[in-house]
Scaffold this motif. Structure first.
Motif, PDB file in Angstrom:
ATOM      1  N   PHE A  72       0.830  -1.209   0.000  1.00 24.02           N
ATOM      2  CA  PHE A  72       0.000   0.000   0.000  1.00 24.02           C
ATOM      3  C   PHE A  72       0.865   1.261   0.000  1.00 24.02           C
ATOM      4  CE2 PHE A  72      -2.277   3.233   2.604  1.00 24.02           C
ATOM      5  CZ  PHE A  72      -3.317   3.503   1.726  1.00 24.02           C
ATOM      6  N   VAL A  73       1.866   1.284   0.895  1.00 26.29           N
ATOM      7  CA  VAL A  73       2.695   2.489   1.042  1.00 26.29           C
ATOM      8  C   VAL A  73       3.630   2.671  -0.144  1.00 26.29           C
ATOM      9  CG1 VAL A  73       4.492   3.567   2.455  1.00 26.29           C
ATOM     10  CG2 VAL A  73       2.556   2.455   3.560  1.00 26.29           C
ATOM     11  N   ASP A  74       4.292   1.590  -0.565  1.00 26.16           N
ATOM     12  CA  ASP A  74       5.302   1.709  -1.623  1.00 26.16           C
ATOM     13  C   ASP A  74       4.724   1.593  -3.028  1.00 26.16           C
ATOM     14  OD1 ASP A  74       7.259   1.926   0.337  1.00 26.16           O
ATOM     15  OD2 ASP A  74       7.546  -0.242   0.446  1.00 26.16           O
ATOM     16  N   GLY A  75       3.620   0.845  -3.158  1.00 24.16           N
ATOM     17  CA  GLY A  75       3.051   0.637  -4.489  1.00 24.16           C
ATOM     18  C   GLY A  75       1.869   1.519  -4.816  1.00 24.16           C
ATOM     19  N   PRO A  78       2.265   6.223  -4.255  1.00 27.75           N
ATOM     20  CA  PRO A  78       2.889   7.096  -5.262  1.00 27.75           C
ATOM     21  C   PRO A  78       1.999   7.391  -6.471  1.00 27.75           C
ATOM     22  CG  PRO A  78       4.449   5.438  -4.499  1.00 27.75           C
ATOM     23  CD  PRO A  78       3.115   5.050  -3.950  1.00 27.75           C
ATOM     24  N   ARG A  79       1.061   6.494  -6.774  1.00 31.88           N
ATOM     25  CA  ARG A  79       0.188   6.736  -7.942  1.00 31.88           C
ATOM     26  C   ARG A  79      -1.293   6.753  -7.547  1.00 31.88           C
ATOM     27  NH1 ARG A  79       2.449   1.528  -8.701  1.00 31.88           N
ATOM     28  NH2 ARG A  79       0.927  -0.157  -8.489  1.00 31.88           N
ATOM     29  N   CYS A  80      -1.567   7.105  -6.293  1.00 36.08           N
ATOM     30  CA  CYS A  80      -2.928   7.075  -5.761  1.00 36.08           C
ATOM     31  C   CYS A  80      -3.817   8.125  -6.442  1.00 36.08           C
ATOM     32  CB  CYS A  80      -2.896   7.320  -4.254  1.00 36.08           C
ATOM     33  SG  CYS A  80      -4.523   7.512  -3.510  1.00 36.08           S
ATOM     34  N   THR A  81      -5.021   7.701  -6.822  1.00 36.92           N
ATOM     35  CA  THR A  81      -6.019   8.626  -7.376  1.00 36.92           C
ATOM     36  C   THR A  81      -7.324   8.533  -6.585  1.00 36.92           C
ATOM     37  OG1 THR A  81      -6.727   6.924  -8.969  1.00 36.92           O
ATOM     38  CG2 THR A  81      -5.042   8.505  -9.707  1.00 36.92           C
ATOM     39  N   CYS A  82      -7.248   8.019  -5.366  1.00 38.32           N
ATOM     40  CA  CYS A  82      -8.447   7.880  -4.539  1.00 38.32           C
ATOM     41  C   CYS A  82      -9.015   9.259  -4.210  1.00 38.32           C
ATOM     42  CB  CYS A  82      -8.116   7.137  -3.248  1.00 38.32           C
ATOM     43  SG  CYS A  82      -7.556   5.436  -3.498  1.00 38.32           S
ATOM     44  N   PRO A  83     -10.328   9.360  -4.080  1.00 37.22           N
ATOM     45  CA  PRO A  83     -10.941  10.667  -3.808  1.00 37.22           C
ATOM     46  C   PRO A  83     -10.665  11.131  -2.389  1.00 37.22           C
ATOM     47  CG  PRO A  83     -12.597   8.924  -3.735  1.00 37.22           C
ATOM     48  CD  PRO A  83     -11.338   8.281  -4.212  1.00 37.22           C
ATOM     49  N   SER A  84     -10.932  12.406  -2.146  1.00 36.34           N
ATOM     50  CA  SER A  84     -10.814  12.982  -0.799  1.00 36.34           C
ATOM     51  C   SER A  84     -11.802  12.258   0.116  1.00 36.34           C
ATOM     52  CB  SER A  84     -11.120  14.478  -0.869  1.00 36.34           C
ATOM     53  OG  SER A  84     -11.056  15.050   0.399  1.00 36.34           O
ATOM     54  N   PRO A  85     -11.441  12.051   1.366  1.00 32.00           N
ATOM     55  CA  PRO A  85     -10.303  12.565   2.141  1.00 32.00           C
ATOM     56  C   PRO A  85      -9.137  11.587   2.254  1.00 32.00           C
ATOM     57  CG  PRO A  85     -11.908  11.631   3.635  1.00 32.00           C
ATOM     58  CD  PRO A  85     -12.427  11.380   2.252  1.00 32.00           C
ATOM     59  N   ALA A  86      -8.782  10.894   1.203  1.00 31.74           N
ATOM     60  CA  ALA A  86      -7.658   9.954   1.234  1.00 31.74           C
ATOM     61  C   ALA A  86      -6.367  10.686   1.606  1.00 31.74           C
ATOM     62  CB  ALA A  86      -7.503   9.276  -0.125  1.00 31.74           C
TER      63      ALA A  86
END
Length: 408
Positions: A72-75, A78-86
């Protein structure tokens, strides 16, 4: 206050629909007991909700929690597109998920299906080898683990090839100073000895590791003048957060020449107020040293203990003032305290060790010998103190010879 009601509605829905939902009240209670602020607690819960959403959407298994956190942290982040409030701050997310691991342990829930990473397992065995077979201090082990961790991530193998090892050494030497290059070389040799201990053929790799040219006693030790020391000790104005703790820490380094980990490890039981002595237990030389406690240092520590130190069961002198409470400060807090004092008084330095050099120079200026310097700084060998002969201008002036051809 209910944990779910305090959250953003979207984050609350991510948690309610996840396998982590039953743990949320315990997670909230854990952070509250550790005296985290409400804003920090909410931010960590948002991090937990983000992780819960990723686990559910990717159908990941919490039986392999450590592996999934790493993915989750390393993969993902860096390319997260999850909506707010992520939450996407790696440091904050890592901290929040560390607390999840703690809550799981408190709740008696273990991730039995953890998939072992061979590289991580190799680093763990290397750490055990350094501690049990070599007797190295924790700070030295952490330093070497960081270097070898970079090597293993680059090579993706517990035993690197000769070409990969050369490539790593060239990469590291381009990044660090000559003095630090010696640390890299020592770490690599230590790791190869460990691989040989494990039965791997590494003899062909040893000639690859060549120490860079560096003469240890060539440079002059950097020191502060008396005026600079006074400026440093005056850099604690009223209103400064944790002012008394910061001042007492700096006095310990300036007056006693303590190392950062010796300051952070100092315990209440190490101070004999009646005799005016201080016991250094966790020194680099692995022995117990008894030192006189200067009055100014004692007053600074006593004022901190009486007026600023929070109520705690911890026996360390210097403890955290913010959550998590009931824990001592670490060496990083000591380093940052000294660096911030440098910055406030306008001194262009960052290294804490300069203050040990300064103390040695003061001792020599007042008629002390190199043996006394070695004793006060707790050097295991007298040779370590020889560099301070270069700053003993009084004795150097007594033995200097006239320049050929100059008038006597």
């Amino acid at each position: 206050m209910d944990a779910f009601d305090s959250l953003h509605p979207t984050a609350a829905s991510w948690l309610r629909g996840s396998a982590l939902a039953p743990l949320v009240p315990a997670y909230w209670r854990h952070l509250t007991e550790q005296r985290y602020s409400l804003s920090t607690t909410k931010a960590y819960l948002c991090c937990l909700a983000h992780f819960a959403r990723w686990v559910r959407r990717g159908r990941h298994s919490l039986d392999e929690l450590d592996h999934e956190i790493s993915q989750f942290v390393d993969g993902h982040l860096p390319r997260c597109t999850c909506p707010s409030p992520a939450q996407r701050c790696r440091h904050q997310v890592r901290a929040a998920l560390r607390h999840l691991r703690t809550v799981l342990g408190i709740s008696g829930i273990e991730s039995n299906g953890h998939r072992a990473d061979p590289l991580e397992a190799g680093l763990n065995r290397f750490d055990e080898y350094m501690q049990q077979a070599r007797g190295l201090a924790r700070s030295t082990r952490l330093q070497r683990l960081k270097i070898i961790g970079r090597l293993l991530r680059m090579t993706a193998a517990v035993t690197p090839s000769a070409d990969k090892l050369r490539q790593f050494i060239a990469q590291e030497l381009a990044r660090v100073s000559p003095a630090s290059a010696g640390v890299v070389v020592t770490a690599l040799r230590s790791y190869l000895r460990f691989r040989a201990f494990e039965g791997d053929p590494v003899e062909h790799l040893l000639p690859v590791i060549v120490s860079p040219a560096h003469w240890r006693l060539a440079p002059l030790p950097q020191t502060l003048s008396r005026a600079d020391v006074e400026r440093l000790l005056d850099a604690f104005p009223p209103g400064l957060p944790s002012r008394l703790r910061s001042y007492a820490i700096v006095r310990c380094v300036v007056d006693l020449g303590l190392r950062t980990h010796e300051v952070s490890s100092l315990a209440l039981d190490d101070i004999d107020w009646a005799a005016g002595t201080l016991r250094i237990v966790k020194s680099k030389s692995r022995r117990v040293d008894l030192m006189p406690l200067p009055p100014a240092t004692g007053r600074a520590i006593a004022e901190y203990l009486r007026m600023e130190r929070p109520p705690t069961l911890n026996r360390q002198v210097f403890v955290r003032h913010v959550a998590p409470v009931d824990e001592p400060v670490g060496p990083d807090v000591v380093r940052n305290t000294v660096r911030n004092a440098y910055r406030r008084c306008g001194l262009p330095y960052t290294r804490v060790h300069i203050l040990r050099h300064t103390m040695a120079s003061r001792l020599l200026d007042t008629g002390g010998t190199l043996k006394e310097v070695a004793d006060v700084l707790r050097h295991r060998q007298l040779d370590t103190s020889l560099i301070y002969a270069k700053v003993d201008l009084n004795r150097l002036g007594a033995v200097v010879m006239p320049w050929p051809g100059s008038p006597a």
